[in-house]
Write a protein that holds these residues in place. Structure first.
Motif, PDB file in Angstrom:
ATOM      1  N   LYS A  31       0.802  -1.224   0.000  1.00 54.20           N
ATOM      2  CA  LYS A  31       0.000   0.000   0.000  1.00 54.20           C
ATOM      3  C   LYS A  31       0.835   1.276   0.000  1.00 54.20           C
ATOM      4  CE  LYS A  31      -4.064  -1.855   2.406  1.00 54.20           C
ATOM      5  NZ  LYS A  31      -4.943  -1.689   3.594  1.00 54.20           N
ATOM      6  N   ILE A  32       2.081   1.185   0.449  1.00 56.89           N
ATOM      7  CA  ILE A  32       2.911   2.381   0.575  1.00 56.89           C
ATOM      8  C   ILE A  32       4.221   2.205  -0.180  1.00 56.89           C
ATOM      9  CG2 ILE A  32       1.942   2.898   2.842  1.00 56.89           C
ATOM     10  CD1 ILE A  32       4.618   1.983   4.053  1.00 56.89           C
ATOM     11  N   ALA A  33       4.861   3.329  -0.489  1.00 59.82           N
ATOM     12  CA  ALA A  33       6.213   3.338  -1.054  1.00 59.82           C
ATOM     13  C   ALA A  33       7.058   4.262  -0.192  1.00 59.82           C
ATOM     14  CB  ALA A  33       6.197   3.820  -2.502  1.00 59.82           C
ATOM     15  N   ILE A  34       8.183   3.758   0.281  1.00 60.44           N
ATOM     16  CA  ILE A  34       9.073   4.541   1.142  1.00 60.44           C
ATOM     17  C   ILE A  34      10.052   5.339   0.285  1.00 60.44           C
ATOM     18  CG2 ILE A  34      10.800   4.487   2.977  1.00 60.44           C
ATOM     19  CD1 ILE A  34       8.118   3.573   3.970  1.00 60.44           C
ATOM     20  N   VAL A  35      10.188   6.621   0.593  1.00 67.33           N
ATOM     21  CA  VAL A  35      11.221   7.456  -0.027  1.00 67.33           C
ATOM     22  C   VAL A  35      12.410   7.458   0.933  1.00 67.33           C
ATOM     23  CG1 VAL A  35      11.841   9.745  -0.854  1.00 67.33           C
ATOM     24  CG2 VAL A  35       9.511   8.895  -1.190  1.00 67.33           C
ATOM     25  N   LEU A  66      18.323  16.111  -4.069  1.00 68.11           N
ATOM     26  CA  LEU A  66      18.205  14.654  -4.069  1.00 68.11           C
ATOM     27  C   LEU A  66      16.870  14.216  -3.477  1.00 68.11           C
ATOM     28  CD1 LEU A  66      19.396  11.851  -4.534  1.00 68.11           C
ATOM     29  CD2 LEU A  66      20.607  12.072  -2.333  1.00 68.11           C
ATOM     30  N   GLN A  67      16.450  14.876  -2.396  1.00 65.39           N
ATOM     31  CA  GLN A  67      15.163  14.568  -1.773  1.00 65.39           C
ATOM     32  C   GLN A  67      14.022  14.722  -2.778  1.00 65.39           C
ATOM     33  OE1 GLN A  67      14.428  13.602   1.478  1.00 65.39           O
ATOM     34  NE2 GLN A  67      12.277  13.435   0.874  1.00 65.39           N
ATOM     35  N   GLN A  68      14.008  15.827  -3.498  1.00 67.39           N
ATOM     36  CA  GLN A  68      12.958  16.071  -4.481  1.00 67.39           C
ATOM     37  C   GLN A  68      12.960  15.014  -5.577  1.00 67.39           C
ATOM     38  OE1 GLN A  68      13.627  20.197  -5.716  1.00 67.39           O
ATOM     39  NE2 GLN A  68      11.871  20.801  -4.484  1.00 67.39           N
ATOM     40  N   GLU A  71      11.687  11.607  -4.327  1.00 72.06           N
ATOM     41  CA  GLU A  71      10.225  11.628  -4.248  1.00 72.06           C
ATOM     42  C   GLU A  71       9.614  11.467  -5.638  1.00 72.06           C
ATOM     43  OE1 GLU A  71       8.890  15.089  -2.137  1.00 72.06           O
ATOM     44  OE2 GLU A  71      10.186  14.685  -0.415  1.00 72.06           O
ATOM     45  N   ALA A  72      10.197  12.135  -6.624  1.00 69.40           N
ATOM     46  CA  ALA A  72       9.686  12.050  -7.999  1.00 69.40           C
ATOM     47  C   ALA A  72       9.822  10.629  -8.551  1.00 69.40           C
ATOM     48  CB  ALA A  72      10.416  13.047  -8.894  1.00 69.40           C
ATOM     49  N   ILE A  73      10.939   9.972  -8.234  1.00 65.87           N
ATOM     50  CA  ILE A  73      11.145   8.593  -8.681  1.00 65.87           C
ATOM     51  C   ILE A  73      10.065   7.679  -8.112  1.00 65.87           C
ATOM     52  CG2 ILE A  73      12.656   6.564  -8.428  1.00 65.87           C
ATOM     53  CD1 ILE A  73      15.036   8.547  -8.556  1.00 65.87           C
ATOM     54  N   GLN A  74       9.836   7.762  -6.813  1.00 71.47           N
ATOM     55  CA  GLN A  74       8.850   6.884  -6.173  1.00 71.47           C
ATOM     56  C   GLN A  74       7.426   7.224  -6.615  1.00 71.47           C
ATOM     57  OE1 GLN A  74      10.726   4.542  -5.506  1.00 71.47           O
ATOM     58  NE2 GLN A  74      10.420   4.143  -3.324  1.00 71.47           N
ATOM     59  N   GLN A  75       7.159   8.496  -6.848  1.00 71.90           N
ATOM     60  CA  GLN A  75       5.846   8.881  -7.346  1.00 71.90           C
ATOM     61  C   GLN A  75       5.566   8.247  -8.703  1.00 71.90           C
ATOM     62  OE1 GLN A  75       6.402  13.217  -6.760  1.00 71.90           O
ATOM     63  NE2 GLN A  75       4.371  13.214  -5.856  1.00 71.90           N
TER      64      GLN A  75
END
Length: 200
Positions: A31-35, A66-68, A71-75
């Motif tokens: 249900k979730i994806a960890i960043v 890198l944080q941004q 997040e974009a990769i996991q999204q």
């Protein structure tokens, strides 16, 4: 189509957030994806820490970017899952060796814009705030108990302004704290899941 929901789990060093996230990943991996934490990735790749203000600023700008991107990769990779971020884009404010306004200018954003990136913030208070041991197996962590307590206060000051801020207080029982933290994460996810369903 509803916007993908994104939650930050943050706090001072030694707060238990990583333990909570590891347990939560096992329970709700579908249900979730960890960043992952951007700073840990950076410092684990051979970048050394520094007390030089110019180097510190370059490091924090890199972590922010890198944080941004993480997040974009996991999204993109998990468009149907709720994103749970191990720290958020504003954590760098606690480590920035200068004024807050300078940080926002350096990374070309605002407090409001970064708050808008996240639907909720869950803050794990560091054990260092009560003088408890914060030793860890994480080789990227180097803070003393005193430094961790200062960072915790700075991070609280930043994130507590978020309109959907949840606080997981330190406890004499680490088990109870983690259990409460996991319950808080689950409640936030369930609340936003119900809200998303009602918008469809």
């Amino acid at each position: 189509m509803t916007r993908q929901l994104k939650v930050v789990v943050t706090g001072g060093p030694g707060g238990g957030k990583t333990t909570a996230l590891d347990l939560f990943r096992r329970e709700l991996s579908h249900k979730i994806a960890i960043v992952p934490e951007a700073a840990t990735l950076l410092f684990s790749s051979g970048i050394n820490r520094s007390d030089d203000p110019l180097v510190l600023k370059s490091i924090q700008k890199t972590i922010f970017s890198l944080q941004q991107n993480l997040e974009a990769i996991q999204q993109s990779a998990y468009p149907d899952r709720l994103l749970v971020c191990d720290r958020g884009s504003l954590d760098g404010l606690a480590y920035w060796p200068g004024e807050e306004a300078e940080f926002f200018e350096a990374v070309d954003t605002t407090l409001e814009a970064e708050f808008a990136r996240y639907d909720a913030v869950i803050f794990f208070e560091s054990a260092a705030t009560t003088g408890q041991d914060i030793s860890s197996n994480n080789p990227a962590r180097h803070e003393s108990t005193e430094q961790a307590a200062v960072l915790d206060r700075k991070l609280q000051t930043v994130w507590s302004k978020h309109p959907n801020f949840h606080f997981v207080a330190n406890s004499a029982s680490f088990f109870r704290k983690i259990a409460f933290g996991i319950m808080t994460i689950e409640n936030v996810i369930n609340h936003h899941s119900r809200s998303a369903e009602s918008q469809r």
